[in-house]
Design a protein around this motif. Structure first.
Motif, PDB file in Angstrom:
ATOM      1  N   TYR A  85       0.838  -1.195   0.000  1.00 21.02           N
ATOM      2  CA  TYR A  85       0.000   0.000   0.000  1.00 21.02           C
ATOM      3  C   TYR A  85       0.878   1.253   0.000  1.00 21.02           C
ATOM      4  O   TYR A  85       2.075   1.197   0.304  1.00 21.02           O
ATOM      5  CB  TYR A  85      -0.896   0.042   1.248  1.00 21.02           C
ATOM      6  CG  TYR A  85      -1.748  -1.177   1.448  1.00 21.02           C
ATOM      7  CD1 TYR A  85      -2.858  -1.416   0.642  1.00 21.02           C
ATOM      8  CD2 TYR A  85      -1.459  -2.099   2.464  1.00 21.02           C
ATOM      9  CE1 TYR A  85      -3.657  -2.537   0.829  1.00 21.02           C
ATOM     10  CE2 TYR A  85      -2.243  -3.214   2.662  1.00 21.02           C
ATOM     11  CZ  TYR A  85      -3.346  -3.436   1.839  1.00 21.02           C
ATOM     12  OH  TYR A  85      -4.123  -4.542   2.025  1.00 21.02           O
ATOM     13  N   ILE A  86       0.251   2.377  -0.291  1.00 21.29           N
ATOM     14  CA  ILE A  86       0.848   3.687  -0.042  1.00 21.29           C
ATOM     15  C   ILE A  86       0.084   4.283   1.136  1.00 21.29           C
ATOM     16  O   ILE A  86      -1.115   4.560   1.036  1.00 21.29           O
ATOM     17  CB  ILE A  86       0.757   4.608  -1.271  1.00 21.29           C
ATOM     18  CG1 ILE A  86       1.599   4.043  -2.413  1.00 21.29           C
ATOM     19  CG2 ILE A  86       1.212   6.027  -0.914  1.00 21.29           C
ATOM     20  CD1 ILE A  86       1.481   4.815  -3.708  1.00 21.29           C
ATOM     21  N   ALA A  87       0.752   4.416   2.247  1.00 17.51           N
ATOM     22  CA  ALA A  87       0.108   4.876   3.481  1.00 17.51           C
ATOM     23  C   ALA A  87       0.529   6.308   3.780  1.00 17.51           C
ATOM     24  O   ALA A  87       1.714   6.649   3.705  1.00 17.51           O
ATOM     25  CB  ALA A  87       0.480   3.968   4.651  1.00 17.51           C
ATOM     26  N   VAL A  88      -0.443   7.133   4.150  1.00 18.82           N
ATOM     27  CA  VAL A  88      -0.196   8.546   4.419  1.00 18.82           C
ATOM     28  C   VAL A  88      -0.778   8.910   5.782  1.00 18.82           C
ATOM     29  O   VAL A  88      -1.920   8.551   6.095  1.00 18.82           O
ATOM     30  CB  VAL A  88      -0.836   9.439   3.335  1.00 18.82           C
ATOM     31  CG1 VAL A  88      -0.692  10.913   3.699  1.00 18.82           C
ATOM     32  CG2 VAL A  88      -0.204   9.172   1.988  1.00 18.82           C
ATOM     33  N   TYR A  89       0.001   9.619   6.567  1.00 21.44           N
ATOM     34  CA  TYR A  89      -0.451  10.150   7.855  1.00 21.44           C
ATOM     35  C   TYR A  89      -0.698  11.640   7.706  1.00 21.44           C
ATOM     36  O   TYR A  89       0.178  12.379   7.221  1.00 21.44           O
ATOM     37  CB  TYR A  89       0.608   9.903   8.928  1.00 21.44           C
ATOM     38  CG  TYR A  89       0.385  10.703  10.199  1.00 21.44           C
ATOM     39  CD1 TYR A  89      -0.417  10.193  11.220  1.00 21.44           C
ATOM     40  CD2 TYR A  89       0.953  11.961  10.374  1.00 21.44           C
ATOM     41  CE1 TYR A  89      -0.629  10.917  12.385  1.00 21.44           C
ATOM     42  CE2 TYR A  89       0.742  12.693  11.533  1.00 21.44           C
ATOM     43  CZ  TYR A  89      -0.049  12.173  12.538  1.00 21.44           C
ATOM     44  OH  TYR A  89      -0.256  12.901  13.676  1.00 21.44           O
ATOM     45  N   ALA A  90      -1.881  12.108   8.114  1.00 19.66           N
ATOM     46  CA  ALA A  90      -2.213  13.538   8.026  1.00 19.66           C
ATOM     47  C   ALA A  90      -2.836  14.000   9.327  1.00 19.66           C
ATOM     48  O   ALA A  90      -3.873  13.464   9.750  1.00 19.66           O
ATOM     49  CB  ALA A  90      -3.169  13.791   6.867  1.00 19.66           C
ATOM     50  N   THR A 139      -3.039  19.345   3.688  1.00 22.08           N
ATOM     51  CA  THR A 139      -2.208  18.512   4.560  1.00 22.08           C
ATOM     52  C   THR A 139      -1.964  17.145   3.931  1.00 22.08           C
ATOM     53  O   THR A 139      -0.829  16.632   3.915  1.00 22.08           O
ATOM     54  CB  THR A 139      -2.878  18.348   5.940  1.00 22.08           C
ATOM     55  OG1 THR A 139      -3.070  19.631   6.530  1.00 22.08           O
ATOM     56  CG2 THR A 139      -2.023  17.487   6.853  1.00 22.08           C
ATOM     57  N   ILE A 140      -3.017  16.534   3.408  1.00 20.32           N
ATOM     58  CA  ILE A 140      -2.872  15.221   2.765  1.00 20.32           C
ATOM     59  C   ILE A 140      -1.948  15.324   1.557  1.00 20.32           C
ATOM     60  O   ILE A 140      -1.066  14.471   1.353  1.00 20.32           O
ATOM     61  CB  ILE A 140      -4.252  14.672   2.347  1.00 20.32           C
ATOM     62  CG1 ILE A 140      -5.101  14.382   3.592  1.00 20.32           C
ATOM     63  CG2 ILE A 140      -4.102  13.401   1.513  1.00 20.32           C
ATOM     64  CD1 ILE A 140      -6.550  14.050   3.288  1.00 20.32           C
ATOM     65  N   ALA A 141      -2.117  16.370   0.754  1.00 18.86           N
ATOM     66  CA  ALA A 141      -1.277  16.548  -0.439  1.00 18.86           C
ATOM     67  C   ALA A 141       0.188  16.715  -0.057  1.00 18.86           C
ATOM     68  O   ALA A 141       1.087  16.124  -0.681  1.00 18.86           O
ATOM     69  CB  ALA A 141      -1.764  17.755  -1.241  1.00 18.86           C
ATOM     70  N   ASP A 142       0.457  17.522   0.966  1.00 16.24           N
ATOM     71  CA  ASP A 142       1.839  17.736   1.409  1.00 16.24           C
ATOM     72  C   ASP A 142       2.494  16.429   1.856  1.00 16.24           C
ATOM     73  O   ASP A 142       3.634  16.124   1.471  1.00 16.24           O
ATOM     74  CB  ASP A 142       1.874  18.742   2.564  1.00 16.24           C
ATOM     75  CG  ASP A 142       1.582  20.165   2.111  1.00 16.24           C
ATOM     76  OD1 ASP A 142       1.653  20.425   0.896  1.00 16.24           O
ATOM     77  OD2 ASP A 142       1.261  21.001   2.974  1.00 16.24           O
ATOM     78  N   LYS A 143       1.791  15.662   2.675  1.00 15.37           N
ATOM     79  CA  LYS A 143       2.360  14.424   3.202  1.00 15.37           C
ATOM     80  C   LYS A 143       2.550  13.370   2.117  1.00 15.37           C
ATOM     81  O   LYS A 143       3.560  12.650   2.099  1.00 15.37           O
ATOM     82  CB  LYS A 143       1.463  13.872   4.321  1.00 15.37           C
ATOM     83  CG  LYS A 143       1.335  14.793   5.525  1.00 15.37           C
ATOM     84  CD  LYS A 143       2.689  15.053   6.175  1.00 15.37           C
ATOM     85  CE  LYS A 143       2.545  15.908   7.424  1.00 15.37           C
ATOM     86  NZ  LYS A 143       3.868  16.205   8.047  1.00 15.37           N
ATOM     87  N   LEU A 144       1.608  13.291   1.188  1.00 16.94           N
ATOM     88  CA  LEU A 144       1.732  12.312   0.119  1.00 16.94           C
ATOM     89  C   LEU A 144       2.849  12.701  -0.847  1.00 16.94           C
ATOM     90  O   LEU A 144       3.580  11.829  -1.360  1.00 16.94           O
ATOM     91  CB  LEU A 144       0.405  12.176  -0.621  1.00 16.94           C
ATOM     92  CG  LEU A 144       0.329  11.123  -1.722  1.00 16.94           C
ATOM     93  CD1 LEU A 144       0.777   9.754  -1.218  1.00 16.94           C
ATOM     94  CD2 LEU A 144      -1.081  11.051  -2.309  1.00 16.94           C
ATOM     95  N   SER A 145       3.019  13.995  -1.090  1.00 21.09           N
ATOM     96  CA  SER A 145       4.104  14.449  -1.969  1.00 21.09           C
ATOM     97  C   SER A 145       5.469  14.053  -1.421  1.00 21.09           C
ATOM     98  O   SER A 145       6.384  13.700  -2.178  1.00 21.09           O
ATOM     99  CB  SER A 145       4.037  15.977  -2.149  1.00 21.09           C
ATOM    100  OG  SER A 145       2.906  16.346  -2.913  1.00 21.09           O
ATOM    101  N   LEU A 146       5.619  14.116  -0.086  1.00 23.93           N
ATOM    102  CA  LEU A 146       6.887  13.707   0.520  1.00 23.93           C
ATOM    103  C   LEU A 146       7.164  12.230   0.287  1.00 23.93           C
ATOM    104  O   LEU A 146       8.307  11.825   0.044  1.00 23.93           O
ATOM    105  CB  LEU A 146       6.856  14.004   2.021  1.00 23.93           C
ATOM    106  CG  LEU A 146       6.899  15.480   2.430  1.00 23.93           C
ATOM    107  CD1 LEU A 146       6.696  15.619   3.935  1.00 23.93           C
ATOM    108  CD2 LEU A 146       8.223  16.121   2.012  1.00 23.93           C
TER     109      LEU A 146
END
Length: 519
Positions: free
Chosen positions: A53-58, A80-87
């Protein structure tokens, strides 16, 4: 101490992975500063390393300031979700997708954003949303409903799994909208499969955490310290770590790693933490001012016979449980969650009163540096006679006023030179106090121990004295090595003069002399 318990060991990892594999949406909740964020970050890293999976914490706490402004909140959440996923992706694709939706209706924007992200990603998308309960009103309902709106499209066109994390279970939210309508979290997010609660450290985990310090520095803990740490914290992670750091580092004399940590040092560390009022303690104190917290805590402090869990709104009880302030155990009365909280609550409820009470501690000191309790209680009787009617009315928790006033007086006397341990809880009909006054400045030296039993007069005085003597003696047995015992009975009937209410008399009970005080 900078040591840790593996965050992934703090919950049932196998169960959580199964929920994610089954495309479930669920809730993880726990009181503040119990390690939720550390656990979520560890789970995110575990999933991303595993590669399925691709897991993102926001963390969406930034949307709190927007209150009922849905557009501002949704923009913050999406950003916030976009920033964390971009990283994680090391590209700006999430930001580009977000930019394409800038003119969307805010009540549809989050759904559209998550749908487009899920379709663009090469693997199923798992989303952790932390501090969800920091959002309020219309904004919170919009976020929950937009997550629900895309649920049927998972995992191809919506996140495979969403974990909502906060202090409370989403089902317990009572969300007040701007038009004053009330929506429950359960109705706004009825796709929830499970509610998981992150627990405190176990006794074994506390021992392991402190032993990491011993292995690294060579500094030893007396084994008698560990039951005390457990009783003080009952595994609350922030308290466990704060107590360990206090006793091994903040107490400068213990930075010498040849010094063995003994129980008396744990007591002193506990007092220092309470007195210093760190952020965690301040948050706790602030919550005591809320009406729904007062409705639960006040009957626990009072010795009135009407204290009954069935009379307290269940939603209020669950709220205070979720805050971590109290514990609700099957077949047992409600109780304060741990000894440190049990000490903090009456102290802070009487903090301003303590500042206005000016007894001279030295006036009550015996030649051996112990407290002359008879002298002290005689003085308090006079103080109570002169001030009770006006001072008790100053307490937010007025129902427990007499007990709190005495505790404020005692605290003022022992501050800096002794300790007061408190036992109270719903339905106990009494408050047990243990005063411990070290007679020297040396660890492990002689300590004066005095038991005080506080009761409200109900029914006959004779019956109250009989029950009180038995309870005082039982508490003295439990404490062990007690120098003296006192039973204090507050008469709140208003039918007697002060001359009738103020008295004291020694009683013999079970081979002991117990002094009974009327007030």
């Amino acid at each position: 101490m900078e040591y840790t318990i593996d965050p992934l060991s703090r919950f049932e990892l196998e169960d959580i992975l199964a929920l994610i594999d089954q495309s479930k949406y669920f809730v993880l909740h726990a009181p503040r500063q119990t390690g939720k964020t550390s656990c979520l970050l560890a789970l995110r890293d575990y999933l991303n390393a595993k590669g399925d999976y691709i897991a993102v914490y926001a963390n969406v706490e930034g949307g709190q300031a927007a209150r009922n402004n849905i557009q501002s909140t949704i923009n913050t959440v999406c950003g916030t979700i976009a920033d964390k996923l971009s990283l994680i992706l090391a590209n700006d694709q999430p930001q580009q997708i977000r930019g394409m939706l800038k003119d969307f209706d805010p009540n549809e924007k989050l759904t559209a954003f998550l749908r487009r992200l899920s379709m663009a990603l090469p693997k199923p998308f798992v989303l952790f949303i932390d501090e969800i309960d920091s959002l309020v009103g219309d904004s919170l309902v919009s976020v929950l409903r937009q997550l629900r709106a895309g649920y049927d499209d998972r995992p191809a066109a919506f996140p495979q799994s969403v974990i909502l994390c906060g202090v409370r279970d989403v089902r317990d939210y009572r969300i007040v909208l701007s038009n004053q309508d009330i929506i429950t979290g359960g109705s706004a997010f009825n796709i929830k499969a499970e509610s998981l609660r992150l627990g405190n450290f176990s006794m074994e985990e506390i021992h392991e955490l402190y032993m990491q310090h011993t292995r690294e520095t060579g500094q030893e803990f007396d084994e008698a310290c560990f039951p005390m740490v457990w009783d003080a914290t009952e595994g609350q992670p922030w308290l466990v770590n704060a107590l360990g750091r206090e006793v091994t580092w903040s107490m400068k004399e213990n930075r010498d790693r040849t010094v063995r940590i003994i129980p008396e040092m744990i007591y002193r560390a506990q007092e220092r933490i309470i007195y210093r009022r760190d952020t965690h303690i301040d948050i706790l104190i602030d919550k005591l001012r809320e009406d729904r917290v007062r409705r639960v805590i006040e009957p626990m402090l009072s010795t009135e016979g009407k204290a009954d869990e069935s009379l307290i709104p269940n939603d209020d009880i669950q709220y205070v449980v979720d805050l971590g302030l109290i514990k609700r155990e099957r077949g047992k009365p409600l109780r304060i969650a741990n000894t440190i909280y049990r000490e903090i609550i009456p102290r802070e409820l009487t903090a301003s009163t303590q500042d206005m009470i000016t007894p001279d501690p030295l006036w009550y000191e015996r030649a051996d540096h112990g407290i002359d309790m008879e002298k002290l209680l005689l003085d308090f009787q006079q103080f109570f006679r002169e001030n009770a009617d006006s001072w008790i009315g100053r307490f937010d928790y007025a129902e427990a006023g007499p007990q709190l006033l005495l505790q404020a007086y005692l605290q003022r006397v022992v501050n800096g030179g002794g300790y007061i341990d408190r036992e109270y809880g719903l339905g106990r009909r009494r408050t047990d106090l243990l005063i411990r006054k070290p007679l020297t400045d040396h660890y492990g030296g002689p300590v004066q121990r005095v038991v005080l039993e506080l009761k409200i007069l109900r029914n006959s005085l004779e019956r109250t004295i009989t029950d009180g003597l038995r309870q005082t003696s039982e508490y003295m047995d439990m404490v062990g090595s007690v120098d003296e015992g006192h039973l204090i009975i507050f008469d709140r009937s208003g039918s007697k003069s002060w001359d009738e209410r103020i008295w004291h008399k020694p009683y013999e009970y079970d081979g002991r002399t117990i002094i009974v005080w009327g007030m």
